[in-house]
Design an enzyme around this catalytic site. Sequence first.
Site, PDB file in Angstrom:
ATOM      1  N   ASN A   9       0.862  -1.178   0.000  1.00 14.67           N
ATOM      2  CA  ASN A   9       0.000   0.000   0.000  1.00 14.67           C
ATOM      3  C   ASN A   9       0.901   1.232   0.000  1.00 14.67           C
ATOM      4  OD1 ASN A   9      -1.778   2.071   0.497  1.00 14.67           O
ATOM      5  ND2 ASN A   9      -2.369   1.391   2.547  1.00 14.67           N
ATOM      6  N   LYS A  11       0.128   4.250  -0.227  1.00 14.31           N
ATOM      7  CA  LYS A  11      -0.510   5.429   0.379  1.00 14.31           C
ATOM      8  C   LYS A  11      -0.301   6.658  -0.511  1.00 14.31           C
ATOM      9  CE  LYS A  11      -0.128   3.213   4.848  1.00 14.31           C
ATOM     10  NZ  LYS A  11       0.014   3.328   6.297  1.00 14.31           N
ATOM     11  N   HIS A  94      -9.329   1.323   5.163  1.00 16.21           N
ATOM     12  CA  HIS A  94      -8.047   1.509   5.847  1.00 16.21           C
ATOM     13  C   HIS A  94      -8.252   2.455   7.029  1.00 16.21           C
ATOM     14  CE1 HIS A  94      -3.931   2.640   6.691  1.00 16.21           C
ATOM     15  NE2 HIS A  94      -3.577   1.546   6.058  1.00 16.21           N
ATOM     16  N   GLU A  96      -6.665   4.869   8.052  1.00 17.54           N
ATOM     17  CA  GLU A  96      -6.478   6.289   7.722  1.00 17.54           C
ATOM     18  C   GLU A  96      -7.725   6.858   7.046  1.00 17.54           C
ATOM     19  OE1 GLU A  96      -2.819   5.599   5.629  1.00 17.54           O
ATOM     20  OE2 GLU A  96      -1.904   4.998   7.537  1.00 17.54           O
ATOM     21  N   GLU A 165      -5.219  -4.718  10.718  1.00 17.75           N
ATOM     22  CA  GLU A 165      -4.198  -3.695  10.914  1.00 17.75           C
ATOM     23  C   GLU A 165      -4.494  -2.942  12.213  1.00 17.75           C
ATOM     24  OE1 GLU A 165      -2.333  -2.638   6.746  1.00 17.75           O
ATOM     25  OE2 GLU A 165      -3.765  -1.147   7.384  1.00 17.75           O
ATOM     26  N   GLY A 171       2.792   2.175  10.874  1.00 18.05           N
ATOM     27  CA  GLY A 171       3.799   3.223  10.719  1.00 18.05           C
ATOM     28  C   GLY A 171       4.505   3.596  11.998  1.00 18.05           C
ATOM     29  N   SER A 211       3.668  -2.175  10.458  1.00 18.67           N
ATOM     30  CA  SER A 211       5.118  -2.254  10.689  1.00 18.67           C
ATOM     31  C   SER A 211       5.721  -3.603  10.306  1.00 18.67           C
ATOM     32  CB  SER A 211       5.451  -1.894  12.147  1.00 18.67           C
ATOM     33  OG  SER A 211       5.056  -0.558  12.432  1.00 18.67           O
TER      34      SER A 211
END
Length: 260
Positions: A9, A11, A94, A96, A165, A171, A211
């Site tokens: 991904n 992003k 996701h 985000e 996730e 991240g 991660s």
Amino acid sequence: MRRPLIAGNWKMHKTVAQARALAADVVVAVAGLKGVEVLLAPAATALAAVAVIARPQGLSVAAQTMHWADQGAYTGEVSPLMVAELADYVILGHSERRSLFGETDEALGRKVHAAFAHGLRPILCVGERLDEREAGQADAVVLGQLAALDGIAAQEAAGLVLAYEPVWAIGSGRACDAAEAARVMGVLRTALGARFGAEAAASARLLYGGSVNPENIAAYLAAADIDGALVGGASLEAEPFAALVRAAADQGAPAHEAFS
Ligand code: 13P
């Protein structure tokens, strides 16, 4: 037998020129690896360029989000019709998208349906925040996020990719312990079984994300319920991304294939 899937991904990274270069590098780096599906999810602007490079080489391509309507007055959005011309999969929900852009389970349900209606495989992301985990709510949160699957058929569920996730692992360099990820993902697979039947649950692929790197990937792939990874940071360069693919290829290839 579920085929391992390593999904990058990207992003909001990579211009079209950069995306083209990275896709070409990944294609070379993973050439000849067997028993693993490799997927690239560039930004919408680079989808066409990446598709042209990746798909003829057997790699899959995903959009990072989409609207549910075929067309209409939705400035800034891309539709399932548009995505289906270029991609095989679409990442939906996701964290985000949920936290920064207000995506709800209800909207995601519409998107999941639209994806299947257009022959796109959804990669539905679920995951709890740190405060939810600390409150002992991790399982309840991810199970609740399966509401986006309401109304889909067992046959569709069989083609689903579900990505676990944990938000706090994304991240952060603080990956979720593999045993704990495997536990949550076992809970998710059991829930898929209860809703869609044992066959669909056995076919759906479950990815871990948060991660992931070449050092920790093997621990995830060793778990029976983990079929691959959804990778952010480590997918932005051909190496280490190819190292993740190699780890899954070794895992997925039958012995006779590994020596051929
Ligand atoms: P990182 O691999 O950078 O933690 O990102 C994970 C992710 O959000 C993939 O969708």
